[in-house]
Design a protein around this motif. Structure first.
Motif, short mmCIF file in Angstrom:
data_model
loop_
_atom_site.label_atom_id
_atom_site.label_comp_id
_atom_site.label_asym_id
_atom_site.label_seq_id
_atom_site.Cartn_x
_atom_site.Cartn_y
_atom_site.Cartn_z
N PHE A 1 -62.97 -5.01 -2.02
CA PHE A 1 -62.23 -4.69 -3.23
C PHE A 1 -60.95 -5.52 -3.33
CE2 PHE A 1 -58.81 -2.32 -5.26
CZ PHE A 1 -59.35 -2.11 -6.53
N ASP A 2 -60.31 -5.76 -2.18
CA ASP A 2 -59.05 -6.52 -2.19
C ASP A 2 -59.24 -7.94 -2.70
OD1 ASP A 2 -57.71 -4.33 -1.20
OD2 ASP A 2 -57.94 -4.94 0.90
N ASN A 3 -60.45 -8.45 -2.60
CA ASN A 3 -60.71 -9.83 -3.02
C ASN A 3 -61.33 -9.90 -4.42
OD1 ASN A 3 -60.67 -12.66 -2.35
ND2 ASN A 3 -62.90 -12.56 -2.32
N GLY A 4 -61.38 -8.77 -5.12
CA GLY A 4 -62.04 -8.73 -6.43
C GLY A 4 -61.06 -8.73 -7.58
N ALA B 1 -60.42 -24.51 -8.97
CA ALA B 1 -59.56 -23.85 -7.97
C ALA B 1 -58.15 -24.39 -8.00
CB ALA B 1 -60.16 -24.02 -6.58
N THR B 2 -57.95 -25.62 -8.50
CA THR B 2 -56.60 -26.19 -8.56
C THR B 2 -55.75 -25.49 -9.60
OG1 THR B 2 -57.47 -28.35 -7.87
CG2 THR B 2 -55.30 -28.32 -8.91
N ARG B 3 -56.31 -25.27 -10.77
CA ARG B 3 -55.57 -24.61 -11.83
C ARG B 3 -55.43 -23.11 -11.59
NH1 ARG B 3 -57.12 -25.79 -18.02
NH2 ARG B 3 -56.23 -27.78 -17.36
N TYR B 4 -56.41 -22.52 -10.92
CA TYR B 4 -56.40 -21.07 -10.68
C TYR B 4 -56.47 -20.80 -9.18
CZ TYR B 4 -57.78 -21.27 -15.60
OH TYR B 4 -57.84 -21.54 -16.93
N PRO B 5 -55.39 -20.99 -8.44
CA PRO B 5 -55.39 -20.75 -6.99
C PRO B 5 -55.46 -19.25 -6.70
CG PRO B 5 -53.17 -21.28 -7.73
CD PRO B 5 -54.07 -21.50 -8.91
N ALA B 6 -55.77 -18.91 -5.46
CA ALA B 6 -55.92 -17.52 -5.05
C ALA B 6 -54.63 -16.74 -5.26
CB ALA B 6 -56.37 -17.45 -3.59
N ALA C 1 -51.71 -12.38 -8.08
CA ALA C 1 -50.55 -11.97 -8.88
C ALA C 1 -51.00 -11.33 -10.20
CB ALA C 1 -49.65 -13.18 -9.15
N TRP C 2 -52.03 -11.92 -10.82
CA TRP C 2 -52.58 -11.32 -12.05
C TRP C 2 -53.06 -9.90 -11.78
CZ3 TRP C 2 -56.21 -15.66 -14.35
CH2 TRP C 2 -55.41 -16.67 -14.90
N LYS C 3 -53.78 -9.75 -10.68
CA LYS C 3 -54.36 -8.45 -10.36
C LYS C 3 -53.27 -7.41 -10.11
CE LYS C 3 -57.53 -6.20 -7.13
NZ LYS C 3 -58.43 -6.38 -5.98
N MET C 4 -52.24 -7.76 -9.34
CA MET C 4 -51.16 -6.82 -9.05
C MET C 4 -50.42 -6.43 -10.32
SD MET C 4 -49.61 -8.41 -5.50
CE MET C 4 -48.28 -7.22 -5.53
N ARG C 5 -50.16 -7.40 -11.20
CA ARG C 5 -49.41 -7.10 -12.42
C ARG C 5 -50.22 -6.18 -13.33
NH1 ARG C 5 -47.94 -12.09 -16.13
NH2 ARG C 5 -50.20 -11.91 -16.56
N ARG C 6 -51.53 -6.46 -13.45
CA ARG C 6 -52.35 -5.65 -14.34
C ARG C 6 -52.54 -4.24 -13.80
NH1 ARG C 6 -52.95 -3.17 -17.68
NH2 ARG C 6 -54.61 -2.97 -19.22
#
Length: 249
Positions: free
Chosen positions: A9-12, A27-32, A37-42
């Protein structure tokens, strides 16, 4: 990463199919780190929305965003013309020879079709309805309008016309109307005729019957008239309507 770590789940992160494909391929434009950060904010925003009633206008804003793709309520005006344009494009793709114009007035939807070029299409009428259609066609010639029963009838030569009539029960064909003016005068035994009103209206009909409908005085006075063009007895008669009463000739 191990398969278990990749499936955890942590990687989803929840994404639609299109966005997931874009992110996986770049992967360059959208790094892990950005995705986390997107996931935490949402997730933080979702926690704040728990047990919170929608604010004033929130429902409208969400509807606008869902229908138009615009994020704010200021996008309300483009929705109506965009919806009409989308319908026009979809219908014109069925037959590019036809120009489509849509409108919605007083709770009724109207679709106007006009040919960009001359073209032919056919109604395939079953033998059982041939006599009825022949009679209706004759009525269009003589009276200017008639209704046709579409039961069992199919269309060949235009996907657009076929689509428009697919759920219809009857088809009404009318000859074009022409702008006409009626002059109304009053007569009395003791004095000559004097002008009362001028009615602006429309004249239509065929070889045997002409129909006039007009109004004056901002709609307070309307006149309907059916006149035989064959020299025989007038059919239909006149009907004069006022705001408070109705006088029939």
């Amino acid at each position: 990463m191990t398969p278990e770590q990749r499936r955890s789940f942590d990687n989803g992160i929840w994404l639609c199919q299109s966005c997931a494909s874009l992110i996986d391929k770049d992967a360059t434009r959208y790094p892990a780190a950005l995705l986390r950060a997107w996931k935490m904010r949402r997730e933080a925003e979702a926690l704040l929305e728990i047990n919170r009633w929608p604010g004033v206008g929130e429902g409208q804003r969400q509807m606008v965003a869902a229908l138009s793709g615009y994020p704010g309520a200021t996008a309300w005006p483009p929705i109506v013309p965009n919806a009409h344009r989308a319908v026009q494009i979809a219908l014109e793709r069925l037959d590019p020879r036809v120009r489509v114009q849509t409108s919605y007035i007083n709770g009724r939807e109207r679709i106007d079709l006009s040919a960009r070029e001359d073209f032919a299409f056919s109604f395939l009428v079953p033998p059982a309805r041939a006599a009825s259609w022949k009679s209706s066609l004759n009525q269009v010639v003589t009276h200017g309008t008639a209704a046709f029963d579409l039961g069992g009838v199919s269309v060949k030569g235009s996907r657009l016309i076929e689509h428009m009539l697919s759920n219809a029960v009857t088809l009404e064909i009318s000859r074009p109307e022409t702008a006409a003016v009626m002059r109304l005068e009053l007569e009395h035994e003791a004095q000559p005729c004097w002008f009362f009103a001028q009615l602006d209206g429309q004249m239509s009909g065929g070889s045997a019957l002409a129909t006039y409908r007009g109004s004056a005085l901002e709609g307070m006075l309307t006149l309907g008239m059916d006149v035989s063009l064959t020299g025989g007895t007038r059919t239909g008669g006149n009907s004069l309507h006022t705001k408070d009463q109705r006088v029939r000739d």
